[in-house]
Design an enzyme around this catalytic site. Structure first.
Site, PDB file in Angstrom:
ATOM      1  N   ASP A 151      41.917  44.587  51.017  1.00 21.68           N
ATOM      2  CA  ASP A 151      42.318  45.777  50.120  1.00 21.68           C
ATOM      3  C   ASP A 151      43.620  46.025  50.224  1.00 21.68           C
ATOM      4  O   ASP A 151      44.599  45.631  51.131  1.00 21.68           O
ATOM      5  CB  ASP A 151      41.417  47.211  50.568  1.00 21.68           C
ATOM      6  CG  ASP A 151      41.484  48.103  49.371  1.00 21.68           C
ATOM      7  OD1 ASP A 151      40.416  48.401  49.007  1.00 21.68           O
ATOM      8  OD2 ASP A 151      42.603  48.851  49.139  1.00 21.68           O
ATOM      9  N   ASN A 182      36.648  42.565  42.905  1.00 18.34           N
ATOM     10  CA  ASN A 182      36.240  43.991  42.567  1.00 18.34           C
ATOM     11  C   ASN A 182      37.605  44.770  42.507  1.00 18.34           C
ATOM     12  O   ASN A 182      37.516  45.698  41.815  1.00 18.34           O
ATOM     13  CB  ASN A 182      35.438  44.481  43.852  1.00 18.34           C
ATOM     14  CG  ASN A 182      35.273  45.932  43.787  1.00 18.34           C
ATOM     15  OD1 ASN A 182      34.661  46.440  43.091  1.00 18.34           O
ATOM     16  ND2 ASN A 182      36.179  46.559  44.653  1.00 18.34           N
ATOM     17  N   TYR A 221      42.624  49.150  30.222  1.00 21.48           N
ATOM     18  CA  TYR A 221      41.460  49.061  31.045  1.00 21.48           C
ATOM     19  C   TYR A 221      40.659  48.127  30.081  1.00 21.48           C
ATOM     20  O   TYR A 221      39.913  47.378  30.570  1.00 21.48           O
ATOM     21  CB  TYR A 221      41.053  50.217  31.356  1.00 21.48           C
ATOM     22  CG  TYR A 221      39.807  50.225  32.402  1.00 21.48           C
ATOM     23  CD1 TYR A 221      39.914  49.941  33.552  1.00 21.48           C
ATOM     24  CD2 TYR A 221      38.617  50.141  31.933  1.00 21.48           C
ATOM     25  CE1 TYR A 221      38.846  49.839  34.742  1.00 21.48           C
ATOM     26  CE2 TYR A 221      37.521  49.961  32.972  1.00 21.48           C
ATOM     27  CZ  TYR A 221      37.631  49.803  34.404  1.00 21.48           C
ATOM     28  OH  TYR A 221      36.490  49.786  34.991  1.00 21.48           O
ATOM     29  N   LYS A 244      38.999  44.454  30.854  1.00 21.57           N
ATOM     30  CA  LYS A 244      37.688  44.206  31.228  1.00 21.57           C
ATOM     31  C   LYS A 244      37.079  43.362  30.211  1.00 21.57           C
ATOM     32  O   LYS A 244      36.169  42.503  30.832  1.00 21.57           O
ATOM     33  CB  LYS A 244      36.868  45.580  31.493  1.00 21.57           C
ATOM     34  CG  LYS A 244      37.326  46.361  32.570  1.00 21.57           C
ATOM     35  CD  LYS A 244      37.273  45.488  33.984  1.00 21.57           C
ATOM     36  CE  LYS A 244      37.823  46.359  35.032  1.00 21.57           C
ATOM     37  NZ  LYS A 244      37.504  45.662  36.522  1.00 21.57           N
ATOM     38  N   ILE A 247      30.332  55.124  37.624  1.00 22.33           N
ATOM     39  CA  ILE A 247      29.979  55.281  38.863  1.00 22.33           C
ATOM     40  C   ILE A 247      30.868  56.255  39.620  1.00 22.33           C
ATOM     41  O   ILE A 247      31.917  56.264  39.450  1.00 22.33           O
ATOM     42  CB  ILE A 247      29.978  54.031  39.835  1.00 22.33           C
ATOM     43  CG1 ILE A 247      29.196  52.740  38.875  1.00 22.33           C
ATOM     44  CG2 ILE A 247      29.259  53.893  41.084  1.00 22.33           C
ATOM     45  CD1 ILE A 247      27.950  52.909  38.664  1.00 22.33           C
ATOM     46  N   THR A 267      33.201  57.391  41.998  1.00 24.73           N
ATOM     47  CA  THR A 267      33.843  56.447  43.232  1.00 24.73           C
ATOM     48  C   THR A 267      35.165  57.123  43.165  1.00 24.73           C
ATOM     49  O   THR A 267      35.368  58.137  42.176  1.00 24.73           O
ATOM     50  CB  THR A 267      34.296  55.147  42.641  1.00 24.73           C
ATOM     51  OG1 THR A 267      34.902  54.975  41.537  1.00 24.73           O
ATOM     52  CG2 THR A 267      32.876  54.331  42.858  1.00 24.73           C
TER      53      THR A 267
HETATM   54  P1  NAD Z   1      38.136  52.752  43.620  1.00 23.77           P
HETATM   55  O1  NAD Z   1      39.454  53.071  43.101  1.00 23.77           O
HETATM   56  O2  NAD Z   1      37.014  53.682  44.103  1.00 23.77           O
HETATM   57  O3  NAD Z   1      38.397  51.530  44.597  1.00 23.77           O
HETATM   58  C1  NAD Z   1      38.963  50.488  44.394  1.00 23.77           C
HETATM   59  C2  NAD Z   1      39.699  49.799  45.578  1.00 23.77           C
HETATM   60  O4  NAD Z   1      40.631  49.001  45.032  1.00 23.77           O
HETATM   61  C3  NAD Z   1      40.353  50.966  46.386  1.00 23.77           C
HETATM   62  O5  NAD Z   1      40.062  50.679  47.813  1.00 23.77           O
HETATM   63  C4  NAD Z   1      41.771  50.365  46.386  1.00 23.77           C
HETATM   64  O6  NAD Z   1      42.739  50.438  47.358  1.00 23.77           O
HETATM   65  C5  NAD Z   1      41.683  48.986  45.773  1.00 23.77           C
HETATM   66  N1  NAD Z   1      43.178  48.428  45.089  1.00 23.77           N
HETATM   67  C6  NAD Z   1      43.629  48.967  44.106  1.00 23.77           C
HETATM   68  N2  NAD Z   1      44.520  48.242  43.398  1.00 23.77           N
HETATM   69  C7  NAD Z   1      44.351  46.974  44.221  1.00 23.77           C
HETATM   70  C8  NAD Z   1      45.228  45.825  44.323  1.00 23.77           C
HETATM   71  N3  NAD Z   1      46.266  45.637  43.512  1.00 23.77           N
HETATM   72  N4  NAD Z   1      44.826  44.640  45.209  1.00 23.77           N
HETATM   73  C9  NAD Z   1      43.902  44.907  46.056  1.00 23.77           C
HETATM   74  N5  NAD Z   1      43.063  46.405  46.004  1.00 23.77           N
HETATM   75  C10 NAD Z   1      43.375  47.187  45.219  1.00 23.77           C
HETATM   76  O7  NAD Z   1      37.300  51.692  42.217  1.00 23.77           O
HETATM   77  P2  NAD Z   1      35.791  51.607  42.220  1.00 23.77           P
HETATM   78  O8  NAD Z   1      35.423  52.538  41.205  1.00 23.77           O
HETATM   79  O9  NAD Z   1      35.242  51.220  43.149  1.00 23.77           O
HETATM   80  O10 NAD Z   1      35.916  50.110  41.136  1.00 23.77           O
HETATM   81  C11 NAD Z   1      35.697  48.837  41.599  1.00 23.77           C
HETATM   82  C12 NAD Z   1      35.747  47.883  40.516  1.00 23.77           C
HETATM   83  O11 NAD Z   1      34.684  48.288  39.673  1.00 23.77           O
HETATM   84  C13 NAD Z   1      36.912  48.105  39.467  1.00 23.77           C
HETATM   85  O12 NAD Z   1      37.299  46.823  39.031  1.00 23.77           O
HETATM   86  C14 NAD Z   1      36.488  48.730  38.419  1.00 23.77           C
HETATM   87  O13 NAD Z   1      37.173  48.626  37.215  1.00 23.77           O
HETATM   88  C15 NAD Z   1      34.979  48.726  38.392  1.00 23.77           C
HETATM   89  N6  NAD Z   1      34.203  49.489  37.608  1.00 23.77           N
HETATM   90  C16 NAD Z   1      34.088  50.614  38.114  1.00 23.77           C
HETATM   91  C17 NAD Z   1      33.578  51.457  37.330  1.00 23.77           C
HETATM   92  C18 NAD Z   1      33.319  52.953  37.949  1.00 23.77           C
HETATM   93  O14 NAD Z   1      32.735  53.674  36.882  1.00 23.77           O
HETATM   94  N7  NAD Z   1      33.628  53.297  39.056  1.00 23.77           N
HETATM   95  C19 NAD Z   1      32.748  51.156  36.183  1.00 23.77           C
HETATM   96  C20 NAD Z   1      32.909  49.886  35.705  1.00 23.77           C
HETATM   97  C21 NAD Z   1      33.572  49.177  36.292  1.00 23.77           C
END
Ligand code: NAD
Length: 255
Positions: A36, A89, A155, A159, A188, A190
């Site tokens: 991370d 991720n 975004y 994606k 989700i 988060t």
């Molecule tokens: P989050 O922000 O809760 O967690 C993301 C993590 O990635 C964090 O720990 C952050 O420190 C880390 N991060 C950020 N920039 C980074 C970088 N440059 N290098 C390495 N790590 C980095 O996000 P999430 O909601 O858990 O999302 C995770 C993935 O799922 C993402 O790709 C997001 O686009 C995708 N996603 C999320 C949702 C949602 O609703 N939460 C929906 C569809 C897709």
């Protein structure tokens, strides 16, 4: 267990979906390389896994930094002997303004992390996966990689790109036993979505209720819902699955 003997590397593993995924993969028997950009968060997930009797190590990693990506993937392979599974991720939501109000720098930042990051990590992983005689790459796209919505322009672009990068790589490496699939979560709850909620005009509770209503199932999802799908794609249960899109969205895209 389903992932006994496998080594998995997860980017953005410190929070949200990435964290739930690290815990689930470890629970299924995998050795987990937690990475991370936030070193402390990666460390704490790693500690949680080892406290539960699992095997993990952590590395600070910004996926937009190609040199460090290569070094960390090599270090993880050294530490655990191989890499079998990569979960791309890490991602950010980026700015939420109409396209014509977004600066070039703001646009590039989202593409650097969400698109280029997947490229750098895949490139760094392929030699290791080949050495392991195959493996699984799971790329986090989104419902926003399948359908449009009038928000988050960079975004959506990122994606959509991840969705098709996954298919191309699936085709390129299929004969080498490397499977590549994309996962498409609905909303989700988060830190990423909480951040969107906090910056919304209507307030966190109303924002969450609005999101709940977008999903036919009646509510947003939990990180564990996505982790379960990722664990399936990582495992040999999905040995005939490549180039596919696993939609986990409470029915969002069914309409
Ligand atoms: P989050 O922000 O809760 O967690 C993301 C993590 O990635 C964090 O720990 C952050 O420190 C880390 N991060 C950020 N920039 C980074 C970088 N440059 N290098 C390495 N790590 C980095 O996000 P999430 O909601 O858990 O999302 C995770 C993935 O799922 C993402 O790709 C997001 O686009 C995708 N996603 C999320 C949702 C949602 O609703 N939460 C929906 C569809 C897709």
């Amino acid at each position: 267990k389903r992932l006994d003997g496998k080594t998995c590397i997860v980017t953005g593993g410190g929070n949200g979906i990435g964290k739930a995924t690290c815990l689930r993969l470890a629970d299924e028997g995998a050795r987990v390389a937690v990475t991370d950009i936030d070193e402390g968060d990666a460390k704490s997930v790693c500690k949680e896994i080892t406290a539960q009797g699992g095997t993990a190590d952590s590395w600070p990693l910004d996926v937009a930094d190609a040199d460090t990506v290569r070094q960390v993937f090599d270090a993880a392979a050294d530490r655990f002997g191989q890499i079998d599974v990569v979960v791309n991720n890490a991602g950010i939501s980026g700015v939420n303004r109409p396209t014509h109000e977004i600066s070039e720098e703001e646009w590039r930042k989202v593409i650097d992390i969400n698109v280029n990051g997947v490229f750098y990590c895949t490139k760094a992983a392929i030699p290791h996966l080949k050495k392991a005689n195959g493996g699984s790459i799971v790329n986090l796209s989104s419902i926003y990689g399948l359908v449009g919505a009038p928000d988050l322009p960079p975004y959506h672009a990122s994606k959509g790109a991840v969705r098709l990068m996954s298919k191309t790589d699936a085709l390129l490496y299929a004969r080498e036993g490397i499977r590549v699939n994309s996962v498409h979560p609905g909303f989700i709850w988060t830190p990423l979505v909480e951040g969107l909620a906090k910056s919304s005009e209507e307030g966190v509770e109303a924002f969450r209720k609005g999101l709940d209503d977008l999903h036919p199932i009646g509510h947003v999802g939990e990180p564990e819902d996505i982790a379960a799908g990722i664990a399936y794609l990582a495992s040999d249960d999905a040995k005939f699955v490549t180039g596919s899109e696993l939609v986990i969205d409470g029915g969002y895209t069914a309409r």
